[in-house]
Design a protein around this motif. Structure first.
Motif, PDB file in Angstrom:
ATOM      1  N   ASP A   1     -39.363   9.528 -40.221  1.00 15.35           N
ATOM      2  CA  ASP A   1     -38.412   8.558 -39.646  1.00 15.35           C
ATOM      3  C   ASP A   1     -38.145   7.397 -40.602  1.00 15.35           C
ATOM      4  O   ASP A   1     -38.946   6.463 -40.708  1.00 15.35           O
ATOM      5  CB  ASP A   1     -38.906   7.999 -38.299  1.00 15.35           C
ATOM      6  CG  ASP A   1     -38.998   9.047 -37.210  1.00 15.35           C
ATOM      7  OD1 ASP A   1     -38.575  10.192 -37.460  1.00 15.35           O
ATOM      8  OD2 ASP A   1     -39.485   8.727 -36.105  1.00 15.35           O
TER       9      ASP A   1
ATOM     10  N   HIS B   1     -44.356   7.308 -34.823  1.00 16.59           N
ATOM     11  CA  HIS B   1     -43.169   8.071 -35.199  1.00 16.59           C
ATOM     12  C   HIS B   1     -43.471   9.567 -35.311  1.00 16.59           C
ATOM     13  O   HIS B   1     -42.604  10.406 -35.007  1.00 16.59           O
ATOM     14  CB  HIS B   1     -42.591   7.536 -36.512  1.00 16.59           C
ATOM     15  CG  HIS B   1     -41.852   6.243 -36.339  1.00 16.59           C
ATOM     16  ND1 HIS B   1     -40.511   6.189 -36.020  1.00 16.59           N
ATOM     17  CD2 HIS B   1     -42.278   4.967 -36.424  1.00 16.59           C
ATOM     18  CE1 HIS B   1     -40.130   4.930 -35.924  1.00 16.59           C
ATOM     19  NE2 HIS B   1     -41.193   4.154 -36.166  1.00 16.59           N
TER      20      HIS B   1
ATOM     21  N   LEU C   1     -41.495  12.455 -33.173  1.00 12.65           N
ATOM     22  CA  LEU C   1     -40.877  13.618 -33.805  1.00 12.65           C
ATOM     23  C   LEU C   1     -41.465  14.908 -33.243  1.00 12.65           C
ATOM     24  O   LEU C   1     -40.717  15.869 -32.971  1.00 12.65           O
ATOM     25  CB  LEU C   1     -41.071  13.582 -35.317  1.00 12.65           C
ATOM     26  CG  LEU C   1     -40.594  14.839 -36.057  1.00 12.65           C
ATOM     27  CD1 LEU C   1     -39.090  15.038 -35.903  1.00 12.65           C
ATOM     28  CD2 LEU C   1     -40.982  14.792 -37.536  1.00 12.65           C
TER      29      LEU C   1
ATOM     30  N   SER D   1     -34.788  13.513 -26.993  1.00 15.38           N
ATOM     31  CA  SER D   1     -34.945  12.293 -27.796  1.00 15.38           C
ATOM     32  C   SER D   1     -34.472  11.122 -26.967  1.00 15.38           C
ATOM     33  O   SER D   1     -33.997  11.287 -25.850  1.00 15.38           O
ATOM     34  CB  SER D   1     -34.145  12.403 -29.099  1.00 15.38           C
ATOM     35  OG  SER D   1     -32.767  12.573 -28.818  1.00 15.38           O
TER      36      SER D   1
ATOM     37  N   TRP E   1     -35.480   5.640 -30.320  1.00 11.90           N
ATOM     38  CA  TRP E   1     -36.111   6.373 -31.416  1.00 11.90           C
ATOM     39  C   TRP E   1     -35.092   6.741 -32.484  1.00 11.90           C
ATOM     40  O   TRP E   1     -35.331   6.548 -33.674  1.00 11.90           O
ATOM     41  CB  TRP E   1     -36.802   7.632 -30.893  1.00 11.90           C
ATOM     42  CG  TRP E   1     -37.298   8.527 -31.996  1.00 11.90           C
ATOM     43  CD1 TRP E   1     -38.186   8.202 -32.986  1.00 11.90           C
ATOM     44  CD2 TRP E   1     -36.932   9.887 -32.229  1.00 11.90           C
ATOM     45  NE1 TRP E   1     -38.394   9.286 -33.827  1.00 11.90           N
ATOM     46  CE2 TRP E   1     -37.639  10.327 -33.385  1.00 11.90           C
ATOM     47  CE3 TRP E   1     -36.084  10.785 -31.579  1.00 11.90           C
ATOM     48  CZ2 TRP E   1     -37.517  11.619 -33.888  1.00 11.90           C
ATOM     49  CZ3 TRP E   1     -35.967  12.075 -32.074  1.00 11.90           C
ATOM     50  CH2 TRP E   1     -36.678  12.477 -33.228  1.00 11.90           C
TER      51      TRP E   1
ATOM     52  N   GLY F   1     -35.371   7.813 -36.243  1.00 17.68           N
ATOM     53  CA  GLY F   1     -35.453   9.175 -35.731  1.00 17.68           C
ATOM     54  C   GLY F   1     -34.275  10.051 -36.122  1.00 17.68           C
ATOM     55  O   GLY F   1     -34.443  11.252 -36.346  1.00 17.68           O
TER      56      GLY F   1
END
Length: 241
Positions: free
Chosen positions: A39, A67, A71, A80, A84, A89
């Motif tokens: 990210d 992070h 993910l 998602s 993020w 992201g």
């Protein structure tokens, strides 16, 4: 054996490779990575592949970052959230578009096997963010606090350094371990550009997701190695800036 700790990477494979090559450490070195491998910059998927390969030839401990968990959830479920995506992201989503199903599954297994914290034989604690429980991270009611908490770092930044450890006002959390190593909160936010120490806490996150380098610290000698500022290696990208 030399033991080094590496701060947040955030998809900056070029900087990570540069750092490892520049340090040129002995073969028996132990590497403790503090999480947030993804990210930010465009090579999150490549960073995970690099770490998998690196661990086949080196002694490594891989800590879970917030992070990395986000993910992993995305790769497993396809879900998602806008926050993020806006905090790096999206670069990881884009980076995984052309990855084969087989390679994604390998990456998912790597992300699932990350550890929330590591305590070595010298009673030194390594984790991504911090902990709140006065009996240590192993007793957290919500285990994911160890890769989200910022109160540990905020506390040591604000501490009066003249308060001795035997004073009743000295934070009980800090007495649990000889040293604590974290990432998560860039030290650049308080004006530093190298791994920074307050009380017995070392923060190794030098802002690689933004305009800082990736940093590595020898936990015994306190020697520091750094990559170039990561944004200079990705001149056509914004990272999380």
């Amino acid at each position: 054996m030399k033991t080094v700790v590496i701060g947040d990477v955030h998809g900056g494979l070029k900087a990570l490779e540069q750092l490892i090559e520049h340090a040129n450490l002995p073969k028996n070195t132990k590497y403790i990575f503090l999480g947030d491998y993804v990210d930010g910059w465009s090579q999150s998927a490549e960073v995970i592949s690099y770490l998998i390969n690196f661990s086949q030839e080196n002694d490594c401990v891989f800590i879970r970052g917030n992070h990395d968990e986000l993910l992993c959830n995305y790769l497993k479920t396809g879900t998602s959230n806008p926050m993020w995506l806006s905090q790096g992201g999206q670069s990881s989503v884009d980076g995984y578009l052309n990855l084969s199903k087989t390679k994604k599954e390998i990456h998912i297994r790597f992300l699932e096997r990350l550890t929330n914290y590591h305590i070595d034989s010298e009673n030194r604690l390594f984790l991504h963010a911090g902990f709140m429980n006065l009996h240590g991270p192993q007793n957290e009611y919500y285990p994911n606090l160890v890769y989200w908490d910022r109160t540990l770092w905020e506390m040591v930044c604000a501490m009066n350094p003249s308060i001795p450890e035997d004073d009743d006002r000295y934070p009980k959390r800090l007495k649990l371990f000889n040293e604590i190593y974290i990432g998560h909160t860039p030290v650049t936010r308080i004006g530093f550009d190298k791994p920074t120490n307050f009380a017995n806490v070392w923060n190794i996150d030098t802002g690689a997701a933004f305009k800082g380098p990736i940093s590595m610290l020898d936990i015994d000698s306190k020697e520091i190695w750094q990559s170039n500022p990561v944004h200079l290696l990705y001149p056509d990208e914004k990272g999380r800036n």
